[in-house]
Design a protein around this motif. Structure first.
Motif, PDB file in Angstrom:
ATOM      1  N   HIS A 123       8.918  47.906  17.684  1.00 24.65           N
ATOM      2  CA  HIS A 123       9.400  46.987  18.164  1.00 24.65           C
ATOM      3  C   HIS A 123      11.053  47.778  18.232  1.00 24.65           C
ATOM      4  CE1 HIS A 123      13.209  43.824  17.406  1.00 24.65           C
ATOM      5  NE2 HIS A 123      12.562  43.381  17.382  1.00 24.65           N
ATOM      6  N   ARG A 124      11.818  47.796  19.752  1.00 17.98           N
ATOM      7  CA  ARG A 124      12.543  48.272  20.364  1.00 17.98           C
ATOM      8  C   ARG A 124      13.343  47.129  20.873  1.00 17.98           C
ATOM      9  NH1 ARG A 124      14.270  53.178  21.301  1.00 17.98           N
ATOM     10  NH2 ARG A 124      15.670  53.606  23.018  1.00 17.98           N
ATOM     11  N   PRO A 125      14.588  47.231  20.409  1.00 21.16           N
ATOM     12  CA  PRO A 125      16.095  46.151  21.704  1.00 21.16           C
ATOM     13  C   PRO A 125      15.206  47.054  22.709  1.00 21.16           C
ATOM     14  CG  PRO A 125      16.922  46.967  19.162  1.00 21.16           C
ATOM     15  CD  PRO A 125      15.771  47.637  20.017  1.00 21.16           C
TER      16      PRO A 125
ATOM     17  N   GLN B 111      19.780  45.057  18.363  1.00 27.20           N
ATOM     18  CA  GLN B 111      18.804  43.724  19.166  1.00 27.20           C
ATOM     19  C   GLN B 111      20.288  42.500  18.792  1.00 27.20           C
ATOM     20  OE1 GLN B 111      15.664  42.650  17.766  1.00 27.20           O
ATOM     21  NE2 GLN B 111      15.621  40.504  18.090  1.00 27.20           N
ATOM     22  N   ARG B 112      20.091  42.399  20.398  1.00 28.37           N
ATOM     23  CA  ARG B 112      21.253  41.296  20.601  1.00 28.37           C
ATOM     24  C   ARG B 112      20.978  39.005  20.151  1.00 28.37           C
ATOM     25  NH1 ARG B 112      26.048  43.405  19.532  1.00 28.37           N
ATOM     26  NH2 ARG B 112      26.178  45.786  20.771  1.00 28.37           N
ATOM     27  N   PRO B 113      21.554  38.578  19.820  1.00 30.16           N
ATOM     28  CA  PRO B 113      20.721  37.680  20.052  1.00 30.16           C
ATOM     29  C   PRO B 113      20.048  37.363  21.544  1.00 30.16           C
ATOM     30  CG  PRO B 113      22.962  37.453  19.229  1.00 30.16           C
ATOM     31  CD  PRO B 113      23.046  38.651  20.145  1.00 30.16           C
TER      32      PRO B 113
ATOM     33  N   GLY C 273      10.861  39.203  16.273  1.00 24.36           N
ATOM     34  CA  GLY C 273      11.076  40.230  14.966  1.00 24.36           C
ATOM     35  C   GLY C 273      10.231  39.788  14.493  1.00 24.36           C
ATOM     36  N   VAL C 274      10.089  38.042  13.913  1.00 24.88           N
ATOM     37  CA  VAL C 274       9.440  37.677  12.934  1.00 24.88           C
ATOM     38  C   VAL C 274       8.195  38.626  12.487  1.00 24.88           C
ATOM     39  CG1 VAL C 274       7.759  35.830  12.740  1.00 24.88           C
ATOM     40  CG2 VAL C 274       9.647  35.273  13.136  1.00 24.88           C
TER      41      VAL C 274
ATOM     42  N   THR D  92      14.274  36.749  25.784  1.00 26.74           N
ATOM     43  CA  THR D  92      13.441  37.706  25.632  1.00 26.74           C
ATOM     44  C   THR D  92      14.790  39.018  25.342  1.00 26.74           C
ATOM     45  OG1 THR D  92      12.135  37.869  26.967  1.00 26.74           O
ATOM     46  CG2 THR D  92      12.470  39.963  25.949  1.00 26.74           C
ATOM     47  N   MET D  93      14.792  39.751  23.884  1.00 25.77           N
ATOM     48  CA  MET D  93      15.730  40.512  23.050  1.00 25.77           C
ATOM     49  C   MET D  93      15.324  41.667  22.708  1.00 25.77           C
ATOM     50  SD  MET D  93      16.462  37.495  19.974  1.00 25.77           S
ATOM     51  CE  MET D  93      14.786  36.967  20.284  1.00 25.77           C
ATOM     52  N   ALA D  94      13.812  41.835  22.359  1.00 25.23           N
ATOM     53  CA  ALA D  94      13.595  43.314  22.730  1.00 25.23           C
ATOM     54  C   ALA D  94      11.908  43.479  22.628  1.00 25.23           C
ATOM     55  CB  ALA D  94      13.673  44.152  21.135  1.00 25.23           C
TER      56      ALA D  94
END
Length: 201
Positions: A190-192, A46-48, A175-176, A124-126
């Motif tokens: 949860h999938r990046p 997961q990138r920023p 991801g919270v 959006t990251m994931a």
């Protein structure tokens, strides 16, 4: 976006609120949800927020660490050598350890001189979804932690029975919800992202 039901960022960073529930979530993540050094070479990272396409990211990121230092909750980490030669030293987020909290000023993007994190690109990251078989609310137990702690308005919605569902139009994959889920088996899939946009600016 925040309301009185949500914990403050400082409380979320320090982990003093819902600590037993978070520890339960981490126990539920033993089966590969936390990114370990053993499996990191096999998973998407997961990138920023605002990251360019992965190939472009790897080619242009200088591994300077400015985004790591600038991140207020210390969510951004350096990928270890086990991530592979091309990815080692690049920034990533492991939401089980510390999720992105969607800072309104996005300091990680501000300090990124190589331009692999960009304000012009989606945050959006994931992609995330609720595992109904694992979710406490879907199993008839009262729980709404993911809804109450989500930093994005409308990203997690409750149905008439107070069961959560993720709205992909509003969810950034921060991801919270992954971190706060108290289910014995983490109920957030949860999938990046693997198809981030290529920057042509």
């Amino acid at each position: 976006m925040a309301d009185d039901r949500r914990m403050s960022r400082r409380e979320l960073f320090r982990g003093k609120v819902f600590k037993p529930l978070r520890e339960a979530a981490q126990r539920g993540a033993v089966a590969g949800r936390a990114v370990s050094r053993q499996d990191i070479s096999l998973v998407l990272l997961q990138r920023p927020p605002g990251a360019v396409a992965e190939g472009q990211f790897l080619a242009s990121c200088t591994r300077c660490g400015d985004c790591v230092t600038a991140c207020p909750p210390r969510a951004i980490r350096w990928a270890p050598p086990e991530a592979g030669e091309k990815r080692a030293g690049t920034p990533f987020i492991d939401p089980i350890r510390q999720p992105c909290v969607m800072c309104t000023d996005t300091p990680c993007i501000t300090v990124c001189e190589p331009g692999v994190l960009r304000f012009e690109l989606p945050r959006t990251m994931a992609r995330a979804s609720v595992d109904k078989l694992a979710c406490l609310a879907w199993r008839g137990q009262p729980c709404r932690l993911c809804v109450d702690q989500c930093p994005m308005d409308g990203a997690i919605e409750l149905d008439e029975a107070n069961r959560p569902a993720i709205n992909s139009e509003a969810c950034t994959g921060c991801g919270v919800c992954v971190q706060v889920c108290p289910a014995p088996r983490n109920a957030i899939n949860h999938r990046p992202l693997s198809n981030r946009p290529f920057w042509r600016g």
